[in-house]
Enzyme design. Structure first.
Site, PDB file in Angstrom:
ATOM      1  N   ASP A 480       0.887  -1.041  -0.070  1.00 20.53           N
ATOM      2  CA  ASP A 480      -0.037   0.116   0.024  1.00 20.53           C
ATOM      3  C   ASP A 480       0.954   1.084   0.260  1.00 20.53           C
ATOM      4  OD1 ASP A 480      -2.296   1.648   0.145  1.00 20.53           O
ATOM      5  OD2 ASP A 480      -2.952   0.541   2.035  1.00 20.53           O
ATOM      6  N   ASP A 550     -10.483   2.156  -3.678  1.00 23.06           N
ATOM      7  CA  ASP A 550     -10.902   1.970  -2.455  1.00 23.06           C
ATOM      8  C   ASP A 550     -12.686   1.839  -2.424  1.00 23.06           C
ATOM      9  OD1 ASP A 550      -8.675   1.542  -0.887  1.00 23.06           O
ATOM     10  OD2 ASP A 550      -8.701   3.681   0.274  1.00 23.06           O
TER      11      ASP A 550
HETATM   12  C1  DGJ Z   1      -5.728   1.927   1.808  1.00 24.41           C
HETATM   13  C2  DGJ Z   1      -6.307   0.806   1.097  1.00 24.41           C
HETATM   14  O1  DGJ Z   1      -6.676   1.307  -0.060  1.00 24.41           O
HETATM   15  C3  DGJ Z   1      -7.322  -0.030   1.955  1.00 24.41           C
HETATM   16  O2  DGJ Z   1      -7.537  -1.115   1.216  1.00 24.41           O
HETATM   17  C4  DGJ Z   1      -6.659  -0.552   2.941  1.00 24.41           C
HETATM   18  O3  DGJ Z   1      -5.635  -1.196   3.078  1.00 24.41           O
HETATM   19  C5  DGJ Z   1      -6.131   0.816   4.151  1.00 24.41           C
HETATM   20  N1  DGJ Z   1      -5.432   1.388   3.384  1.00 24.41           N
HETATM   21  C6  DGJ Z   1      -5.398   0.220   5.102  1.00 24.41           C
HETATM   22  O4  DGJ Z   1      -4.861   1.183   5.961  1.00 24.41           O
END
Ligand code: DGJ
Length: 745
Positions: A480, A550
């Site tokens: 991430d 997301d």
């Molecule tokens: C952002 C990501 O896009 C989410 O899917 C998740 O992993 C969160 N970070 C976790 O902090």
């Protein structure tokens, strides 16, 4: 081999280069002045003694005499690699400041070389070769002794030209690069549209089409990552082109940092597309003896519309860009802990989720954020990549082993590039961040960006990640990255090199990622950046799939997947069934629609907690089974956009052998007395019969001819609340969907 590079000369040029395969050609020539003049990119043209379209030598423009050539105005000439300084006032490919302090350079053809296959671009991601030939043309500027190498690769089986450029300082003084594009494509004057993918967080990759304007249209990023505002991709097409017909020129940049793609319609209406590192806030000192390699730019030509272009990208990305190890490999269905537990995760919850994962028939459990340091919320611990002993007393490796003992795969979340000021890492190394003297570094999600241009930062991150992956029980990593850069500078670089920071960061990131994925080739890596904030071919070169957004709620996700599909095949897209109401937009969408939108991404799963699962247990088992049984088809099949309107979306996926056809119908808002709709299927065998297997349909067990499905079309479900219930072809209410499955018989 059909990829072929042919060099000849005709009456008006020193040499004509013709790069082609059975379907496309890319042609340019050396003019008597030594400039590379672009002749053609498009459908195949066989090398000939003369070509019918050439640069004209007429009285046009303001600068007409280039040295001894009268009426030679470069603003009116299609060029391969235009350089600022003489008579071309359009956006150049190259702009340099030399030791004399001026920016005038004249690069002329010096030599060329043809090689089998494709050279690597050291330190940068690039498409793999194989069944390809490459041409490297060297240009020289006599005054500064600078050289430019332009590399072009053509493939047998892919209608793609891969391009890159490199500047070599053979002089004895420093020059400063202020703009270096990787490719320039000068198209002749005509009516063109452009289409790009735009957005923001949770609304990434939405398609946007418009006429090419007079002047310059730019998509770019300057925040250190390719970003979610614009994706580093553009299509320029005939105004009459649509999904199935017309000429389309696609460009995608194999880079994950600051980029710019310019589409410029100049004074004589020709259109120039330049693609490269964003020149804004960029500068690179090139000392004597040094060279600078610009990242790769890929160009695609299709005369079968946008869908035709997408098919070329999809095959190419599968076969030449994303890691070979996972090509064609069905992705494991999974449960991700994020929307199930957020930071409130510990060993007992992981084991409970593992039991649920197993009982649903899913194949992998992913522990998302919250497993390390003292990470109970997003204010602390990024950088401290040690399992949280309070949550995981025996370490994460031991939990991984326990989950695997249940017959599941185990995945883990990392955000290596970041640090929270509240962390041991920051306390130990406050200078390891991207920042500038005397200014407070802005925070994003309470975090700062680590300076990956520094070798010691790369080493630290490698050792932390390596210490966990080396246990051998990690099957998947979600990598991430949750903020962009601000106050951009590096404490490790001298004053006059501060503007090199973002590109040096990318080189450091690629070095780190390359080292990790090379050491752990069996681990499936997923690229994520708050969803799609760095969703590009550079990251895809190392990581087989990406968390595209997301926005896990399916109606919000429809335009994202539809937009993404212009460039990206389903095999690189990840998705999961989210809780309701959606944590992102509050929508209440049926499980059926949540599962059926997600169906069209290869990495499929869910992110639900124990209570959510219990409510829908049997239905979730059904979808887990469906996901597992169709995993191969989604990874290896062909995806087509059939319809995309404000209120309705239709997607089709044909299995690799064409024997199974999935058609997804998504209807957004219900209304009374809606029109009846049909969808005309694509790419079926006209004389084959296709049996409808959809158990939910009255038409089940019926079969139809491929010709009828393609030419008449299939009735789509009628969405309405007030019709009699027994009619099986109805869907009710908002956010309806239907997945049709056909088998060729
Ligand atoms: C952002 C990501 O896009 C989410 O899917 C998740 O992993 C969160 N970070 C976790 O902090």
């Amino acid at each position: 081999m059909t990829a072929h590079i042919h060099v000849s000369s005709d009456s008006s040029s020193v040499a004509v280069f013709s790069l082609s395969n059975d379907r496309i050609s890319y042609l340019f020539q050396v003019s008597p002045e030594g400039f590379l003049e672009h002749l053609h990119f498009g459908a195949k043209v066989i090398p000939a003694a003369n070509y019918p379209s050439q640069a004209k030598r007429l009285h046009r423009g303001c600068v007409l005499e280039f040295q001894d050539s009268t009426y030679y105005n470069l603003s009116d000439v299609a060029q391969e690699y235009p350089v600022f300084g003489t008579s071309d006032n359009r956006n150049p490919a190259l702009h340099l400041i030399n030791a004399d302090g001026n920016s005038t350079h004249v690069f002329r053809y010096a030599s060329h070389e043809i090689v089998d296959d494709k050279p690597l671009i050291e330190g940068l991601p690039s498409a793999r070769g194989g069944n390809s030939q490459s041409l490297i043309v060297t240009l020289l500027d006599e005054v500064t002794k600078l050289a430019v190498e332009l590399c072009y690769t053509v493939y047998d089986q892919h209608d793609v030209v891969a391009r890159s450029s490199r500047v070599i300082n053979n002089g004895d003084a420093r020059v400063t690069i202020t703009q270096i594009m990787s490719s320039c494509l000068d198209l002749p004057a005509a009516d063109y549209d452009l289409m790009h993918l735009k957005g923001t967080w949770a609304r990434e990759l939405n398609q946007d089409r418009m006429p090419v304007p007079k002047g310059r249209f730019v998509i770019e990023s300057a925040t250190g990552s390719s970003g979610n505002v614009h994706n580093p991709f553009i299509a320029v097409m005939d105004r009459s082109a649509n999904e199935q017909q017309g000429r389309v020129f696609g460009t995608a940049f194999v880079y994950s940092g600051n980029f710019a793609i310019n589409v410029e319609q100049g004074e004589f209406d020709s259109v120039r597309v330049t693609t490269g590192i964003n020149p804004f806030n960029f500068q690179w000192h090139l000392d004597a003896g040094e060279s600078f390699a610009a990242p790769e730019s890929l160009q695609v030509f299709s005369d079968a519309g946008l869908n035709g272009m997408s098919q070329i990208w999809h095959r190419f990305i599968k076969q030449k860009v994303s890691p070979e190890r996972f090509n064609g490999q069905p992705r494991p269905s999974y449960l991700n802990s994020w929307e199930a537990a957020y930071f409130d995760i510990d060993e007992s919850k992981v084991l409970a989720l593992a039991d649920i994962t197993k009982s649903l028939g899913l194949q992998m459990l992913v522990v998302d954020d919250g497993w390390f340091g003292g990470r109970n919320d997003d204010t602390t611990s990024l950088g401290d990549w040690y399992p949280d002993k309070a949550k995981f007393p025996e370490g994460i490796e031991s939990v991984a082993a326990k989950v695997k003992a249940k017959g599941l795969k185990f995945g883990l979340w990392y955000e290596p590039e970041m640090v929270n000021p509240q962390s041991q890492l920051y306390r130990d190394h406050p200078d390891w961040i991207i920042g500038v003297p005397d200014r407070v570094s802005s925070k994003g999600r309470n975090q700062l960006v680590l300076d990956l241009s520094r070798q010691e930062v790369q080493e630290y991150l490698f050792s932390r990640i390596d210490s966990v992956l080396s246990c051998g029980n990690i099957d998947y990593v979600k990598w991430d990255m949750n903020r962009t850069m601000s106050e951009i500078g590096s404490a490790n670089l001298p004053r006059d090199r501060q503007l090199e920071t973002p590109h040096r960061y990318m080189l450091g990131l690629y070095r780190l990622v390359d080292r990790i994925v090379s050491k752990y080739p069996e681990v499936l890596f997923e690229n994520c950046a708050s969803g799609g904030n760095r969703f590009d071919l550079g990251m895809l070169h190392y990581m087989s799939q990406g968390w595209v957004s997301d926005m896990s709620e399916p109606i919000g996700r429809l335009p994202i997947i539809n937009g993404a599909s212009h460039l990206f095949p389903p095999c690189v897209l990840a998705s999961y069934i989210c809780p309701v109401p959606s944590h992102l937009n509050g929508r209440q969408v049926s499980l059926k629609t949540r599962a059926e939108v997600g169906f069209f991404c290869a990495a499929r799963g869910l992110s639900l907690n124990v209570e959510d699962v219990e409510k829908d247990f049997e239905a979730l088992q059904y979808y887990a089974k469906l996901y597992n049984e169709t995993a191969d088809d989604v990874v290896n099949g062909k995806f087509y956009r059939v319809q995309y309107q404000d209120n309705e979306v239709v997607w089709q996926l044909n299995s690799a052998d064409g024997n199974t056809v999935y058609l997804g119908y998504f209807h957004i808002l219900s209304a009374a007395n809606l029109p009846f709709r049909r969808a005309r299927l694509l790419m079926l065998e006209a004389d084959a019969q296709y049996q409808l297997l959809d158990k939910q349909s009255a038409a089940s067990e019926l079969s139809f001819g491929g010709d009828a499905l393609m030419n008449m079309g299939l009735d789509m479900p009628y969405v309405c609340a007030m019709q009699p219930d027994q009619a099986d072809y109805l869907e009710k209410g908002d956010f309806a969907s239907r997945l049709f499955v056909f088998k060729k018989i």
